[in-house]
Design an enzyme around this catalytic site. Structure first.
Site, PDB file in Angstrom:
ATOM      1  N   LYS A  96      26.166  36.037  34.460  1.00 10.24           N
ATOM      2  CA  LYS A  96      26.783  35.818  33.148  1.00 10.24           C
ATOM      3  C   LYS A  96      25.738  36.163  32.096  1.00 10.24           C
ATOM      4  O   LYS A  96      24.640  35.608  32.102  1.00 10.24           O
ATOM      5  CB  LYS A  96      27.200  34.360  32.993  1.00 10.24           C
ATOM      6  CG  LYS A  96      28.419  34.006  33.804  1.00 10.24           C
ATOM      7  CD  LYS A  96      28.978  32.655  33.424  1.00 10.24           C
ATOM      8  CE  LYS A  96      30.292  32.407  34.154  1.00 10.24           C
ATOM      9  NZ  LYS A  96      30.251  32.707  35.586  1.00 10.24           N
ATOM     10  N   ASP A 130      29.940  39.072  35.024  1.00 12.19           N
ATOM     11  CA  ASP A 130      31.131  38.238  34.836  1.00 12.19           C
ATOM     12  C   ASP A 130      31.575  38.346  33.383  1.00 12.19           C
ATOM     13  O   ASP A 130      30.761  38.614  32.489  1.00 12.19           O
ATOM     14  CB  ASP A 130      30.794  36.764  35.104  1.00 12.19           C
ATOM     15  CG  ASP A 130      30.707  36.444  36.588  1.00 12.19           C
ATOM     16  OD1 ASP A 130      31.068  37.293  37.418  1.00 12.19           O
ATOM     17  OD2 ASP A 130      30.268  35.312  36.910  1.00 12.19           O
ATOM     18  N   GLN A 161      39.929  40.901  31.984  1.00 13.85           N
ATOM     19  CA  GLN A 161      40.852  39.768  32.172  1.00 13.85           C
ATOM     20  C   GLN A 161      42.236  40.120  31.624  1.00 13.85           C
ATOM     21  O   GLN A 161      42.376  40.405  30.437  1.00 13.85           O
ATOM     22  CB  GLN A 161      40.319  38.552  31.400  1.00 13.85           C
ATOM     23  CG  GLN A 161      38.919  38.131  31.784  1.00 13.85           C
ATOM     24  CD  GLN A 161      38.177  37.472  30.612  1.00 13.85           C
ATOM     25  OE1 GLN A 161      38.273  37.910  29.476  1.00 13.85           O
ATOM     26  NE2 GLN A 161      37.399  36.445  30.916  1.00 13.85           N
ATOM     27  N   ARG A 182      36.066  44.651  38.078  1.00 15.44           N
ATOM     28  CA  ARG A 182      36.729  43.536  38.778  1.00 15.44           C
ATOM     29  C   ARG A 182      37.860  43.092  37.853  1.00 15.44           C
ATOM     30  O   ARG A 182      37.617  42.810  36.677  1.00 15.44           O
ATOM     31  CB  ARG A 182      35.775  42.365  39.000  1.00 15.44           C
ATOM     32  CG  ARG A 182      36.505  41.115  39.520  1.00 15.44           C
ATOM     33  CD  ARG A 182      35.707  39.830  39.315  1.00 15.44           C
ATOM     34  NE  ARG A 182      34.490  39.801  40.108  1.00 15.44           N
ATOM     35  CZ  ARG A 182      33.437  39.047  39.789  1.00 15.44           C
ATOM     36  NH1 ARG A 182      33.456  38.293  38.696  1.00 15.44           N
ATOM     37  NH2 ARG A 182      32.368  39.059  40.539  1.00 15.44           N
ATOM     38  N   LYS A 185      42.637  37.402  36.095  1.00 19.04           N
ATOM     39  CA  LYS A 185      43.592  36.984  35.059  1.00 19.04           C
ATOM     40  C   LYS A 185      42.864  36.399  33.856  1.00 19.04           C
ATOM     41  O   LYS A 185      43.318  36.521  32.729  1.00 19.04           O
ATOM     42  CB  LYS A 185      44.587  35.976  35.646  1.00 19.04           C
ATOM     43  CG  LYS A 185      45.509  36.596  36.681  1.00 19.04           C
ATOM     44  CD  LYS A 185      46.574  35.610  37.145  1.00 19.04           C
ATOM     45  CE  LYS A 185      47.391  36.209  38.281  1.00 19.04           C
ATOM     46  NZ  LYS A 185      48.371  35.248  38.834  1.00 19.04           N
ATOM     47  N   GLY A 186      41.735  35.723  34.104  1.00 23.62           N
ATOM     48  CA  GLY A 186      40.980  35.127  32.988  1.00 23.62           C
ATOM     49  C   GLY A 186      41.022  33.609  33.078  1.00 23.62           C
ATOM     50  O   GLY A 186      42.096  33.027  33.218  1.00 23.62           O
ATOM     51  N   ARG A 286      36.752  24.206  35.381  1.00 24.03           N
ATOM     52  CA  ARG A 286      37.678  25.343  35.204  1.00 24.03           C
ATOM     53  C   ARG A 286      38.560  25.520  36.434  1.00 24.03           C
ATOM     54  O   ARG A 286      39.746  25.823  36.331  1.00 24.03           O
ATOM     55  CB  ARG A 286      36.909  26.638  34.911  1.00 24.03           C
ATOM     56  CG  ARG A 286      36.424  26.733  33.474  1.00 24.03           C
ATOM     57  CD  ARG A 286      36.170  28.177  33.084  1.00 24.03           C
ATOM     58  NE  ARG A 286      35.130  28.793  33.869  1.00 24.03           N
ATOM     59  CZ  ARG A 286      33.825  28.638  33.628  1.00 24.03           C
ATOM     60  NH1 ARG A 286      33.415  27.903  32.623  1.00 24.03           N
ATOM     61  NH2 ARG A 286      32.940  29.229  34.396  1.00 24.03           N
TER      62      ARG A 286
HETATM   63  C1  LIG Z   1      36.208  36.736  42.651  1.00 21.42           C
HETATM   64  C2  LIG Z   1      36.647  36.175  41.349  1.00 21.42           C
HETATM   65  C3  LIG Z   1      35.870  36.379  40.239  1.00 21.42           C
HETATM   66  C4  LIG Z   1      36.282  35.894  38.996  1.00 21.42           C
HETATM   67  N1  LIG Z   1      35.537  36.187  37.879  1.00 21.42           N
HETATM   68  C5  LIG Z   1      36.003  35.798  36.666  1.00 21.42           C
HETATM   69  C6  LIG Z   1      35.343  36.184  35.465  1.00 21.42           C
HETATM   70  O1  LIG Z   1      34.323  36.891  35.464  1.00 21.42           O
HETATM   71  N2  LIG Z   1      35.869  35.758  34.287  1.00 21.42           N
HETATM   72  C7  LIG Z   1      37.009  34.989  34.231  1.00 21.42           C
HETATM   73  O2  LIG Z   1      37.462  34.654  33.131  1.00 21.42           O
HETATM   74  N3  LIG Z   1      37.623  34.588  35.358  1.00 21.42           N
HETATM   75  C8  LIG Z   1      37.164  34.975  36.561  1.00 21.42           C
HETATM   76  N4  LIG Z   1      37.843  34.591  37.692  1.00 21.42           N
HETATM   77  C9  LIG Z   1      38.909  33.550  37.607  1.00 21.42           C
HETATM   78  C10 LIG Z   1      40.268  34.152  37.342  1.00 21.42           C
HETATM   79  O3  LIG Z   1      40.289  34.688  36.045  1.00 21.42           O
HETATM   80  C11 LIG Z   1      41.390  33.103  37.479  1.00 21.42           C
HETATM   81  O4  LIG Z   1      41.128  32.050  36.598  1.00 21.42           O
HETATM   82  C12 LIG Z   1      41.519  32.540  38.885  1.00 21.42           C
HETATM   83  O5  LIG Z   1      41.235  33.492  39.850  1.00 21.42           O
HETATM   84  C13 LIG Z   1      42.947  32.035  39.135  1.00 21.42           C
HETATM   85  O6  LIG Z   1      43.864  33.073  38.983  1.00 21.42           O
HETATM   86  P1  LIG Z   1      44.665  33.770  40.196  1.00 21.42           P
HETATM   87  O7  LIG Z   1      44.581  35.237  39.971  1.00 21.42           O
HETATM   88  O8  LIG Z   1      44.183  33.307  41.498  1.00 21.42           O
HETATM   89  O9  LIG Z   1      46.165  33.426  39.917  1.00 21.42           O
HETATM   90  P2  LIG Z   1      46.958  32.103  39.603  1.00 21.42           P
HETATM   91  O10 LIG Z   1      48.299  32.567  39.176  1.00 21.42           O
HETATM   92  O11 LIG Z   1      46.204  31.190  38.703  1.00 21.42           O
HETATM   93  O12 LIG Z   1      47.060  31.440  41.006  1.00 21.42           O
HETATM   94  C14 LIG Z   1      47.799  32.015  42.057  1.00 21.42           C
HETATM   95  C15 LIG Z   1      47.767  31.056  43.247  1.00 21.42           C
HETATM   96  O13 LIG Z   1      46.423  31.028  43.740  1.00 21.42           O
HETATM   97  C16 LIG Z   1      46.054  29.724  44.125  1.00 21.42           C
HETATM   98  N5  LIG Z   1      44.929  29.274  43.293  1.00 21.42           N
HETATM   99  C17 LIG Z   1      44.481  29.817  42.136  1.00 21.42           C
HETATM  100  N6  LIG Z   1      43.401  29.150  41.674  1.00 21.42           N
HETATM  101  C18 LIG Z   1      43.190  28.153  42.548  1.00 21.42           C
HETATM  102  C19 LIG Z   1      42.238  27.126  42.624  1.00 21.42           C
HETATM  103  N7  LIG Z   1      41.284  26.949  41.703  1.00 21.42           N
HETATM  104  N8  LIG Z   1      42.311  26.273  43.666  1.00 21.42           N
HETATM  105  C20 LIG Z   1      43.261  26.418  44.631  1.00 21.42           C
HETATM  106  N9  LIG Z   1      44.182  27.373  44.594  1.00 21.42           N
HETATM  107  C21 LIG Z   1      44.160  28.237  43.581  1.00 21.42           C
HETATM  108  C22 LIG Z   1      47.260  28.863  43.923  1.00 21.42           C
HETATM  109  O14 LIG Z   1      47.974  28.795  45.127  1.00 21.42           O
HETATM  110  C23 LIG Z   1      48.071  29.609  42.901  1.00 21.42           C
HETATM  111  O15 LIG Z   1      49.419  29.323  42.992  1.00 21.42           O
HETATM  112  C24 LIG Z   1      37.472  35.118  38.916  1.00 21.42           C
HETATM  113  C25 LIG Z   1      38.257  34.921  40.044  1.00 21.42           C
HETATM  114  C26 LIG Z   1      37.880  35.447  41.246  1.00 21.42           C
HETATM  115  C27 LIG Z   1      38.777  35.252  42.424  1.00 21.42           C
END
Ligand SMILES: Cc1cc2nc3c(=O)[nH]c(=O)nc-3n(C[C@H](O)[C@H](O)[C@H](O)COP(=O)(O)OP(=O)(O)OC[C@H]3O[C@@H](n4cnc5c(N)ncnc54)[C@H](O)[C@@H]3O)c2cc1C
Length: 323
Positions: A96, A130, A161, A182, A185-186, A286
């Site tokens: 970061k 990130d 994001q 990468r 969603k954010g 978060r």
């Molecule tokens: C490898 C990686 C790197 C990332 N880097 C960044 C970054 O640099 N900046 C940034 O803003 N965000 C980052 N994120 C976080 C991302 O933006 C989302 O907040 C997070 O991944 C949840 O979104 P989702 O795409 O899984 O979908 P969602 O729609 O939120 O979730 C889909 C499904 O995934 C499962 N799920 C999601 N989150 C969780 C959890 N915490 N615990 C258990 N189950 C869960 C649930 O079953 C949910 O129904 C990163 C995520 C990943 C995987």
């Protein structure tokens, strides 16, 4: 409401100072954080590697307010890259920029992160920047393009994001210069003028951006646990004849391990983002805000463990192979 409260709490240092000494909270953290030391983080990466899963290690810590702290974080990343290389792990690092001095001066931040990228180059490794809250989006993209990617095109990549309205344009720009993205969603709370208030729009934008990156991008990282989106990525790859080696799925440590292993078994590349270090509190909050059901899930696990006496409280936030 609960999500907003958790995101608010994630920014309260005094709450963290209180919680860090609390064994219960540390046990909650151990589900999502590999431990507090480089060794524990490398152990977690090695265990994933043994299951055919790649890793990226993130030393937890957000904005630093003085130069010495920024340089110290940089030094720890160099040590981390040395350890990854020594242990021959299939693993890169995520950083970061605010932890490397971005809030102090761009020049300092560029100097510190360039040293990390140069070390990654020495080891044929890679550094992912990130993406933080929207106050940093443009600055991070500028630093990335102007000061880092221009010098180390193969060694550094960015995160975009899909919660942000601007992101499809940013994706086109990244594709245009051949930069590695990468896509996520954010994780930050953003205002409606710059971000989609409806999750359906965030998801729809994700799929659009993902298609573009998969067809024309440079080895994108598809960071999501969303099964519908993952299914769409697989379908799209097959339909468009895109090799499974041209992109990777990315997920968070402790989240959907079943899905990670199923994808690997099916021949897809998977990388897990493993956070570690003493500053785990904002990260944990978060993750809880994303899915408040995790609070009940983790509490239940901890109570079960306590009742069965299978772990003692000193094992708390250190990784011990329990994921
Ligand atoms: C490898 C990686 C790197 C990332 N880097 C960044 C970054 O640099 N900046 C940034 O803003 N965000 C980052 N994120 C976080 C991302 O933006 C989302 O907040 C997070 O991944 C949840 O979104 P989702 O795409 O899984 O979908 P969602 O729609 O939120 O979730 C889909 C499904 O995934 C499962 N799920 C999601 N989150 C969780 C959890 N915490 N615990 C258990 N189950 C869960 C649930 O079953 C949910 O129904 C990163 C995520 C990943 C995987």
């Amino acid at each position: 409401m609960l999500r907003n409260s958790l995101l608010y709490l994630s920014r309260q240092q005094r709450v963290f100072d209180f919680i860090r000494g609390n064994g219960f909270a540390r046990r909650m953290a151990s589900r999502f954080v590999a431990g507090e030391t480089i060794e524990a983080a490398c152990d977690a990466a090695a265990e994933l590697n043994a299951h055919g899963i790649m890793a990226t290690l993130d030393l937890l810590g957000e904005s630093v307010t003085n130069e010495a702290e920024a340089r110290e974080t940089g030094r720890q990343y160099l040590e981390l890259l040395d350890a990854i290389n020594d242990r021959k792990l299939e693993c890169n690092v995520s950083v970061k920029l605010t932890a490397l001095g971005q809030d102090i001066s761009d020049a300092l931040c560029v100097e510190v992160v360039s040293e990390i990228i140069a070390r990654a180059e020495q080891y044929d490794s890679f550094v992912r920047l990130d993406m933080e809250g929207s106050d940093y989006t443009q600055r991070t993209i500028d630093t990335f393009e102007r000061d880092l990617y221009s010098h180390y095109p193969k060694r550094v990549g960015i995160v975009l994001q899909t919660a942000l309205r601007r992101t499809l344009d940013d994706i086109e720009r990244a594709i245009g210069i051949g930069a590695r993205v990468r896509l996520c969603k954010g994780a930050y709370k953003e205002s409606e003028d710059i971000a989609f208030p409806d999750k359906a729009d965030v998801d729809r934008t994700y799929v659009q951006g993902m298609h573009r990156l998969m067809s024309r991008g440079q080895y994108p990282g598809l960071a999501t646990h969303d099964e519908a989106i993952i299914e769409e990525a697989k379908r799209f790859a097959r339909a468009e004849n895109i090799s499974p080696r041209r992109f990777e799925f990315q997920m968070l440590y402790g989240v959907r391990r079943d899905l990670q292993e199923a994808l690997v078994a099916d021949g897809w590349l998977v990388r897990v983002y493993i956070p570690f270090g003493t500053q785990w509190y904002p990260y944990l909050m978060r993750r809880l805000a994303e899915r408040p059901a995790n609070i009940a899930f983790m509490t239940g696990n901890i109570v079960r463990e306590a009742l069965s006496g299978s772990r003692n409280s000193s094992s708390t936030a250190r990784h011990n192979g329990a994921h």
